[in-house]
Design an enzyme around this catalytic site. Structure first.
Site, short mmCIF file in Angstrom:
data_model
loop_
_atom_site.label_atom_id
_atom_site.label_comp_id
_atom_site.label_asym_id
_atom_site.label_seq_id
_atom_site.Cartn_x
_atom_site.Cartn_y
_atom_site.Cartn_z
N ARG A 1 -5.96 -7.85 -8.57
CA ARG A 1 -6.65 -8.81 -9.32
C ARG A 1 -7.23 -8.11 -10.62
O ARG A 1 -7.81 -7.25 -11.25
CB ARG A 1 -7.91 -9.32 -8.71
CG ARG A 1 -7.68 -9.51 -7.24
CD ARG A 1 -7.98 -10.52 -7.07
NE ARG A 1 -8.38 -11.59 -6.92
CZ ARG A 1 -7.99 -13.06 -7.42
NH1 ARG A 1 -6.59 -13.27 -7.25
NH2 ARG A 1 -8.88 -13.78 -8.17
N ASN B 1 -5.13 3.55 -12.50
CA ASN B 1 -4.12 2.42 -12.62
C ASN B 1 -3.69 2.90 -12.12
O ASN B 1 -2.92 3.79 -12.96
CB ASN B 1 -4.38 0.62 -13.28
CG ASN B 1 -3.73 -0.10 -13.00
OD1 ASN B 1 -3.71 -0.07 -11.63
ND2 ASN B 1 -2.91 -1.06 -13.25
N LEU C 1 -6.84 -5.53 -20.60
CA LEU C 1 -6.30 -5.16 -19.17
C LEU C 1 -4.89 -4.39 -19.81
O LEU C 1 -3.81 -4.22 -20.70
CB LEU C 1 -5.16 -6.84 -18.98
CG LEU C 1 -4.57 -6.86 -17.97
CD1 LEU C 1 -5.03 -6.20 -16.63
CD2 LEU C 1 -3.73 -8.07 -17.65
N ASP C 2 -4.84 -3.00 -18.34
CA ASP C 2 -3.50 -2.51 -18.96
C ASP C 2 -3.53 -1.73 -20.76
O ASP C 2 -2.60 -1.05 -20.51
CB ASP C 2 -1.81 -3.22 -18.23
CG ASP C 2 -2.24 -3.68 -17.37
OD1 ASP C 2 -2.34 -2.66 -15.90
OD2 ASP C 2 -0.89 -4.67 -17.10
N LEU D 1 -10.02 -7.66 -13.26
CA LEU D 1 -11.64 -6.82 -13.31
C LEU D 1 -11.99 -7.14 -14.07
O LEU D 1 -11.89 -7.22 -15.31
CB LEU D 1 -11.57 -5.40 -12.95
CG LEU D 1 -10.49 -5.17 -11.23
CD1 LEU D 1 -10.31 -3.34 -11.56
CD2 LEU D 1 -11.48 -5.35 -10.28
N HIS E 1 1.10 0.84 -13.15
CA HIS E 1 1.37 -0.40 -13.67
C HIS E 1 3.31 0.23 -14.14
O HIS E 1 3.22 1.11 -14.38
CB HIS E 1 0.77 -0.20 -15.22
CG HIS E 1 1.73 -1.97 -15.90
ND1 HIS E 1 0.83 -2.72 -14.85
CD2 HIS E 1 2.08 -2.05 -16.70
CE1 HIS E 1 2.07 -3.56 -15.66
NE2 HIS E 1 2.64 -3.49 -16.73
N GLY F 1 0.91 -1.15 0.56
CA GLY F 1 0.13 0.47 -0.08
C GLY F 1 1.08 1.24 -0.17
O GLY F 1 0.32 2.39 0.12
N SER G 1 3.55 3.95 -15.43
CA SER G 1 2.01 4.30 -16.09
C SER G 1 1.32 4.29 -15.19
O SER G 1 0.63 3.71 -14.88
CB SER G 1 2.49 3.98 -17.64
OG SER G 1 3.09 3.61 -18.04
#
Ligand code: GAR
Length: 195
Positions: free
Chosen positions: A91, A107, A144-145, A93, A109, A12, A136
């Site tokens: 995870r 997000n 995804l990504d 999604l 990455h 975190g 990024s």
């Protein structure tokens, strides 16, 4: 004031930098930190920051991604989040989840997307002989990504770098670009800024 739900799976550190950035005249505040792992170190850090925490343990759903994602939605929706920030949330999604929060999800990455979507990004950059690696921040779409990139930070890959060396140099960049991008996103700015 916009409300930000932060989703984590691990230590975190990105969540902490996001949460700590949302003070003063920042247009957003954290409303909840959700983890799919009950033992995620970030949960205690969130509580120490005075943020509500929720656990939706993916192991309770035995591989049923639809049921897990429905449970995450059921946990988040009472907070009416305006922004969902994935911060080391490991995870994948479902399209239903992404549709539910369309246009609201960010997000971070650890690669220079579109290179190295998925896992083991730093090792793959080293193995490919790349001269640079990085991170990024992107909007989350069904690919995804693969959503629009809003920020990238880059570092040189040094001759003897291991994946751990690289991760240790990229993480501080993550901590810089993610809060900066969240601030812009919360203000409705979806332009791209690379450092
Ligand atoms: C970060 O390096 C983040 O970029 C990565 O997980 C780490 C989480 O660290 N995310 C992914 O790999 C997503 N596919 P943190 O829990 O200390 O923020």
């Amino acid at each position: 004031m916009k409300k930000v739900a932060i989703l984590i799976s691990g230590s975190g550190s990105n969540m902490v930098t996001l949460a700590q950035s949302m003070t003063g005249d920042h247009p957003a505040r954290p409303c909840v930190v959700l983890s799919n792992r009950p033992d995620a170190g970030g949960l205690e850090k969130a509580r120490a920051l005075g943020i509500e925490t929720v656990v939706v343990d993916h192991k309770d759903y035995k591989g049923d991604r639809d049921a897990f994602d429905a449970a995450v939605i059921a946990a988040l929706d009472p907070y009416s989040p305006d922004i969902i920030a994935l911060a080391g949330f490991m995870r994948i999604l479902t399209p239903d989840f992404i549709t539910h929060y369309a246009g609201k999800m960010l997000n971070i990455h650890p690669s220079l997307l579109p290179k190295y979507k998925g896992l083991h990004t730093h090792q793959r950059a080293i193995d490919a002989g790349d001269r640079q690696a990085g991170c990024s921040v992107h909007e989350v779409t069904a690919e995804l990504d693969g959503g629009p990139i809003l920020a990238q930070g880059r570092v040189d890959i040094l001759p003897d770098d291991t994946a751990d060396d690289l991760a240790a140099r990229v993480l501080p960049l993550e901590h810089k670009i993610y809060p900066e991008t969240l601030l812009r996103f919360a203000k409705g700015d979806r332009s791209r800024v690379d450092i």
